[in-house]
Design an enzyme around this catalytic site. Structure first.
Site, PDB file in Angstrom:
ATOM      1  N   ARG A 466       0.827  -1.187   0.000  1.00  0.00           N
ATOM      2  CA  ARG A 466       0.000   0.000   0.000  1.00  0.00           C
ATOM      3  C   ARG A 466       0.867   1.245   0.000  1.00  0.00           C
ATOM      4  O   ARG A 466       1.843   1.344   0.735  1.00  0.00           O
ATOM      5  CB  ARG A 466      -0.892   0.014   1.248  1.00  0.00           C
ATOM      6  CG  ARG A 466      -1.937  -1.065   1.288  1.00  0.00           C
ATOM      7  CD  ARG A 466      -2.991  -0.880   0.237  1.00  0.00           C
ATOM      8  NE  ARG A 466      -3.752   0.339   0.419  1.00  0.00           N
ATOM      9  CZ  ARG A 466      -4.624   0.807  -0.475  1.00  0.00           C
ATOM     10  NH1 ARG A 466      -4.807   0.174  -1.611  1.00  0.00           N
ATOM     11  NH2 ARG A 466      -5.297   1.916  -0.242  1.00  0.00           N
ATOM     12  N   ILE A 467       0.493   2.175  -0.818  1.00  0.00           N
ATOM     13  CA  ILE A 467       1.241   3.414  -0.881  1.00  0.00           C
ATOM     14  C   ILE A 467       1.120   4.182   0.439  1.00  0.00           C
ATOM     15  O   ILE A 467       2.051   4.825   0.891  1.00  0.00           O
ATOM     16  CB  ILE A 467       0.733   4.272  -2.061  1.00  0.00           C
ATOM     17  CG1 ILE A 467       1.059   3.566  -3.383  1.00  0.00           C
ATOM     18  CG2 ILE A 467       1.353   5.662  -2.044  1.00  0.00           C
ATOM     19  CD1 ILE A 467       0.384   4.169  -4.576  1.00  0.00           C
ATOM     20  N   ASP A 468      -0.015   4.107   1.069  1.00  0.00           N
ATOM     21  CA  ASP A 468      -0.219   4.838   2.321  1.00  0.00           C
ATOM     22  C   ASP A 468       0.083   3.988   3.551  1.00  0.00           C
ATOM     23  O   ASP A 468      -0.403   4.259   4.640  1.00  0.00           O
ATOM     24  CB  ASP A 468      -1.646   5.396   2.400  1.00  0.00           C
ATOM     25  CG  ASP A 468      -2.699   4.303   2.271  1.00  0.00           C
ATOM     26  OD1 ASP A 468      -2.310   3.127   2.083  1.00  0.00           O
ATOM     27  OD2 ASP A 468      -3.894   4.609   2.364  1.00  0.00           O
ATOM     28  N   ASP A 469       0.904   2.948   3.368  1.00  0.00           N
ATOM     29  CA  ASP A 469       1.396   2.153   4.490  1.00  0.00           C
ATOM     30  C   ASP A 469       0.281   1.521   5.319  1.00  0.00           C
ATOM     31  O   ASP A 469       0.103   1.820   6.496  1.00  0.00           O
ATOM     32  CB  ASP A 469       2.273   3.011   5.411  1.00  0.00           C
ATOM     33  CG  ASP A 469       3.727   2.985   4.978  1.00  0.00           C
ATOM     34  OD1 ASP A 469       4.324   4.070   4.907  1.00  0.00           O
ATOM     35  OD2 ASP A 469       4.252   1.895   4.700  1.00  0.00           O
ATOM     36  N   MET A 470      -0.453   0.631   4.669  1.00  0.00           N
ATOM     37  CA  MET A 470      -1.421  -0.174   5.402  1.00  0.00           C
ATOM     38  C   MET A 470      -0.732  -1.407   5.973  1.00  0.00           C
ATOM     39  O   MET A 470       0.283  -1.865   5.456  1.00  0.00           O
ATOM     40  CB  MET A 470      -2.553  -0.604   4.469  1.00  0.00           C
ATOM     41  CG  MET A 470      -3.333   0.541   3.875  1.00  0.00           C
ATOM     42  SD  MET A 470      -4.221   1.513   5.094  1.00  0.00           S
ATOM     43  CE  MET A 470      -5.560   0.401   5.488  1.00  0.00           C
TER      44      MET A 470
END
Length: 602
Positions: A466-470
């Protein structure tokens, strides 16, 4: 060279051992819906080059109260050309519950076929549910909700464990056109979702066992409703599934909070209710459900899916991806509360008349062989635990770089899609602006998933993260921002950063770095507070309990103040080849963090 063992006692093959390729048996090729790669390419080509004809053929397998007419798919993905929209088979009327239940019972003669083998948390609790029984229970539930005053278009919050009542409730909502909205982990998350979706009723249970731990769901519900007093929400409560407790026994064991003005027991509500219910015929693009996902900002998004596109897409993906045949016993180990569970435990399998396993428990209780024990018990022939599958039919992915330029051949960048497919999300509930800004503004004309992606030399797509660091903990996606926000609510914590660390059972676990305020001491009492009694657990729930909490006098940041999570992940995993650290404001902080890293769970 002979095989050796590493520190975890895994056998590592010697370097000269050749790679082995294991081919499927001839029987799988003969009976498969897609027998070989050439067949896949042919079907994929038709789905992308002749989409109207392709989806019209799929639609013929379903019942339509009003047949589809006009264009099969209309959409706009470019924010510069107006509002984003996706419309599939607009104008048609149907009912998804009728198509996945009534049709199986009355047209396919599958009434006595097992729809679900329900396996409880304890191996001693199990039940077989036929399609006839499932349909009757769904109708009873729908009629009961009507008695409580729920009307077409209302939202029903569902906060249930993996028990049959969960399937009954969500299908009952679909039968009479209520929108089911799944709840969060904790009282705060539950309240947020009730308020955002403006739910009219909540269906829950008094408690649930996770392994040998008893969780008081009704207590969490009562705390949630205290937080949103301005919205009156009646509560229908199902008894604990683990053992047949009476209402008073359950209350004594769990100390179940009870409010006679709004709470009602499931069994009391269902008593004497008719097991027949006429479906509500709805428009193709009517919302079916709202499913909340944590955003990178920590505020959850209510993702909306609509009836027809979702029905056709989940039915088709289930049939082809899992190569389902009528005599299979299928098991997806996901939780129904996530999109995978919605699609591949409930709607997809039922649309194909499948027999599925519905599992309430955890993989390691009462022993680590529980999954394989269940597979043997029910003769499971299809077992789904992780995604794999090239693009599915009708799906056209692309990879873009940071400048929005499309990359060809072997490449790594942003995963995007050029065109919609029927089952794509339709929006964020009540927030068109967030829908457009999250998924469409970065690269106008493309749907941006938020995933990084790599395409290899053979054309296969690999999701790199995930780009948003999930974080993916035991199959549950958690936002780092949401966990960090909870940690920093503790009065001793000035700053926090959360990354993943591999875990043998959970897949990933939470490794947390906390920077304390001046003169605050990092000790076991603090770590226990952060794990069990801190604001984080209250905000998100037990699933997000950290396995590791490390004292961090400072965090590795760029000169612009951005935390370098890549470095933190490597520290958590004790990977000392850190690469280029030239952008760090203070590289020495990395040495300090390595010297204080956690080797054992906090």
């Amino acid at each position: 060279m002979s095989p050796v063992s590493d520190s975890t006692n895994r056998v590592i093959p010697g370097p000269q051992e050749p790679e082995k390729t294991y081919h499927p048996s001839d029987g799988l090729f003969t009976d498969a819906h897609v027998p070989d790669f050439d067949a896949y390419l042919a079907i994929y080509k038709k789905s992308t080059e002749e989409p109207e004809e392709f989806w019209a053929d799929v639609a013929q397998e379903f019942y339509w109260k009003k047949p589809p007419s006009g264009p099969m798919l209309q959409y706009n993905f470019d924010v510069n050309k107006g509002n984003i929209y996706i419309k599939f088979m607009e104008g048609a009327k149907t009912n998804i519950c009728y198509n996945v239940l009534d049709r199986n019972v009355h047209e396919r003669n599958l009434g006595e076929k097992v729809a679900y083998y329900w396996e409880g948390n304890s191996p001693n609790h199990h039940q077989a549910i036929t399609y006839n029984q499932l349909l009757r229970n769904v109708c009873r539930c729908a009629n009961a909700l009507k008695l409580l005053g729920v009307k077409k278009g209302d939202r029903v919050a569902i906060y249930l464990p993996m028990i049959p009542e969960l399937v009954y409730t969500m299908l009952a909502c679909a039968l009479v056109s209520y929108k089911h909205a799944f709840a969060g982990f904790s009282s705060e998350s539950l309240c947020e979702r009730i308020m955002d979706a403006q739910c009219n009723i909540l269906v829950t249970a008094d408690g649930v066992y996770r392994g040998d731990k008893l969780i008081n769901l009704k207590k969490i519900v009562s705390e949630a409703l205290e937080r949103c007093k301005e919205r009156y929400v009646p509560v229908c409560c199902s008894p604990l599934s683990e053992e047949p407790l009476t209402n008073s026994d359950a209350s004594n064991k769990l100390q179940t909070p009870w409010d006679e003005s709004c709470d009602i027991w499931w069994d009391d509500l269902m008593d004497g209710v008719s097991d027949e219910c006429e479906p509500e015929w709805v428009d193709s693009e009517d919302p079916l459900f709202i499913l909340y996902t944590s955003g990178s900002t920590g505020k959850p998004k209510g993702v909306v899916h609509t009836v027809t596109g979702y029905m056709l897409y989940t039915s088709l993906t289930f049939k082809y991806v899992f190569d389902y045949h009528h005599d299979d016993v299928y098991w997806c180990t996901a939780d129904i509360g996530w999109i995978t569970g919605h699609s591949y435990i409930t709607y997809g399998p039922l649309a194909n008349g499948a027999t599925s396993v519905l599992f309430e428990g955890v993989p390691v209780y009462p022993h680590v062989g529980r999954l394989w024990e269940i597979i043997e018990k029910y003769a499971v022939s299809k077992f789904y635990t992780a995604p794999t599958t090239c693009p599915f039919f009708g799906v056209q992915p692309a990879i873009l770089n940071e400048h929005g330029e499309e990359l060809e051949g072997e490449a790594e960048g942003y995963l995007v899609f050029r065109k919609p497919w029927p089952g794509i999300m339709r929006g964020v509930y009540g927030n068109q602006e967030r829908f457009e800004s999250t998924y469409f503004r970065k690269f106008p004309g493309f749907y941006v998933t938020g995933d990084g992606c790599r395409r290899d030399k053979d054309g296969y797509y690999w999701i790199t993260g995930r780009i948003d660091d999930m974080l993916n903990v035991s199959g549950h996606l958690l936002s780092t921002a949401e966990v960090e926000a909870a940690l920093t609510e503790h009065p001793s914590v000035a700053e926090a950063a959360v990354v993943s660390r591999p875990h043998a059972v959970k897949g990933e676990c939470l490794y947390c770095f906390v920077t304390l305020k001046d003169h605050k001491e990092f000790n076991r009492t603090l770590t226990e507070e952060l794990k069990r009694k801190g604001q984080r657990s209250e905000k998100i729930g037990p699933i997000a309990t950290p396995d590791f909490i490390q004292n961090a006098p400072g965090l590795p940041k760029t000169r612009s103040g951005k935390i370098m999570r890549r470095v933190l992940r490597q520290i958590a995993r004790n990977e000392k080849d850190l690469g280029d650290l030239s952008t760090l404001a203070d590289p020495k902080v990395v040495e300090v963090l390595f010297s204080q890293r956690c080797e054992a769970a906090a």
